[in-house]
Design a protein around this motif. Structure first.
Motif, short mmCIF file in Angstrom:
data_model
loop_
_atom_site.label_atom_id
_atom_site.label_comp_id
_atom_site.label_asym_id
_atom_site.label_seq_id
_atom_site.Cartn_x
_atom_site.Cartn_y
_atom_site.Cartn_z
N TYR A 40 0.87 -1.18 0.00
CA TYR A 40 0.00 0.00 0.00
C TYR A 40 0.91 1.23 0.00
N THR A 41 0.33 2.35 -0.44
CA THR A 41 1.11 3.59 -0.53
C THR A 41 0.78 4.50 0.65
N VAL A 45 3.21 10.15 0.19
CA VAL A 45 3.55 9.88 -1.21
C VAL A 45 2.37 10.27 -2.10
N TYR A 228 7.76 0.88 -5.09
CA TYR A 228 6.34 0.52 -5.02
C TYR A 228 6.07 -0.63 -4.06
N TYR A 231 6.14 1.35 0.06
CA TYR A 231 5.20 2.40 0.45
C TYR A 231 5.24 3.61 -0.48
N GLY A 232 5.95 3.47 -1.59
CA GLY A 232 6.13 4.60 -2.50
C GLY A 232 5.49 4.38 -3.86
N PRO A 233 5.88 5.20 -4.83
CA PRO A 233 5.34 5.10 -6.20
C PRO A 233 6.07 4.02 -7.00
N GLN A 273 6.79 10.80 -10.11
CA GLN A 273 7.03 9.68 -9.17
C GLN A 273 8.33 9.87 -8.41
N SER A 277 8.57 10.29 -4.30
CA SER A 277 9.37 9.37 -3.47
C SER A 277 9.85 10.02 -2.18
#
Ligand SMILES: Cc1ncc(COP(=O)(O)O)c(C=O)c1O
Length: 414
Positions: A40-41, A45, A228, A231-233, A273, A277
């Motif tokens: 999950y993000t 972010v 990704y 927790y990021g893109p 993206q 980050s």
């Protein structure tokens, strides 16, 4: 002495409040156990991505305001991530994915290595950190395989020592396998490889979500992970140490050859993206502040966050490992002791992994089945990749109640 004196238990409610997925109505009632596929993000972010697309979605690095802010935010992401990983800012670069990053790197090594040179790859890796390297055999490079124990999937350092020698220029290995889950002794492996005169490329994709490593202290020449899953893109993040990065042939535009962070990312970067980050570090910073860390330097903060996450994960993981180990109908791949592994648990069952995962869906469990691009390691431990494994993987934001729900569901379907 550690700076992180005030380490305490993870505040799971605080953590989950930072992830919109946990309050998203369409995801309610479902426990997420495919985190090793993609996490999950976190909110920072998403906020930064939203802001970039709304306010800064222009070509960055020009003087006008939107462009200047966009460029600054991209630089901020790079600088803060680098500091958290204990490397210089321009030693971090972004690419579309880890698979793409290793591919580009392998092309650079193809140009640098000479016929008769050797490299070492493992059969424990995800294909991303082994396939591109193995293809160097087409250019006359000898490829030596560091093989796992067929019973346990374990990589024995003594076996690596037997493979090293004058001809070996590079050792590629995973910090943690996405199937075996065991955390390999990366610092020890790096030291052994360096003493034998070889460089190292570490795939940290399955490790980084459980705490970013101090790459500087680890000593790795190259360290890769995927934002990704952290927790990021959707970005691949690569730390490459200056000496190696400047020695390898440039893979980017010729006029960018002096820029270390442009040498191995031939594609135009995804500005939004990269900027977003920085939100990963915002999130990690918030974990430090909320949990009373007195760490001052970024690497000390990173260590604090790592320890905080690991303590929570390990506590939740052991009952799951005990449960699976006790089932006669299941083969647990990798260590039974939570302290030596990530909470990425691959289980071989009579039924195909994908079919069991599909049945878990009816119990409110989101999990995956298949080979997870770990075809070689599955074969190496005597399993059929087509049959595949059920993989349940979690991270620090997973709740105790979700693990209980998983155990109940597994009890029904296994
Ligand atoms: C251990 C490991 N390495 C590499 C990769 C590839 O990462 P990417 O999807 O960023 O190419 C994955 C993806 O699942 C992985 O689990």
């Amino acid at each position: 002495m550690k700076q992180n004196q005030k380490s305490k238990a993870l505040d799971i409610d605080f953590v989950r409040a930072q992830f919109p997925a946990f309050s998203e109505p369409s995801l309610q009632g479902q426990a997420f156990f495919e985190n090793a596929g993609g996490s999950y993000t976190c909110q920072p972010v998403i906020d930064r991505l939203f802001r970039f697309y709304h306010q800064r979605k222009v070509q960055p690095y020009s003087a006008y305001e939107a462009s200047r802010l966009g460029g600054e935010e991209m630089d901020e992401a790079q600088a803060r991530l680098a500091a958290w990983m204990g490397v210089e800012t321009d030693e971090v670069s972004f690419g579309p994915s880890t698979t793409q990053n290793t591919y580009v790197l392998s092309q650079a090594f193809r140009q640098m290595l000479k016929i008769g040179d050797a490299i070492i790859v493992t059969n424990q890796d995800h294909e991303a950190n082994t396939g591109p390297w193995r293809r160097l055999a087409d250019s006359g490079i000898e490829v030596r395989e560091w093989q796992v124990d067929p019973e346990t999937g374990h990589l024995d350092v003594a076996d690596l020592q037997n493979l090293l020698g004058d001809k070996v220029k590079l050792v590629c290995f995973p910090h943690c396998s996405n199937i075996v889950g065991e955390i390999n002794p990366a610092a020890e492996i790096v030291t052994i490889a360096h003493e034998a005169g070889a460089l190292v490329c570490v795939d940290g994709v399955s490790y980084a979500p459980h705490g970013l490593p101090n790459v500087g202290a680890l000593g790795a020449d190259i360290y890769l992970f995927s934002a990704y899953k952290t927790y990021g893109p959707h970005q691949g993040i690569m730390a490459i140490r200056r000496e190696l990065g400047m020695a390898l042939p440039n893979q980017g535009h010729y006029f960018n050859a002096d820029h270390l962070d442009k040498r191995f990312t031939p594609a135009g970067p995804d500005h939004a993206q990269i900027a977003a980050s920085a939100g990963m570090v915002d999130y990690f910073e918030s974990l430090c502040a909320h949990h009373g860390s007195d760490a001052i330097t970024p690497v000390a903060k990173s260590e604090f966050v790592h320890d905080l996450m690991r303590a929570h994960e390990t506590q939740l993981l052991q009952p799951l490992l005990d449960f699976v180990s006790a089932k006669n109908s299941a083969r647990l791949i990798g260590p039974r002791d939570a302290s030596g592994r990530a909470p990425t648990v691959a289980i071989v069952l009579k039924e195909r992994g994908e079919d069991v995962a599909a049945r878990l869906k009816d119990h409110g469990i989101m999990a995956g089945g298949g080979d997870f691009y770990g075809v070689r390691v599955l074969k190496a431990v005597g399993e059929n990749p087509d049959h595949g494994v059920l993989r349940v993987s979690f991270v620090h934001y997973t709740h105790q109640d979700e693990v209980s729900k998983l155990l109940n569901a597994l009890d029904t379907v296994l």
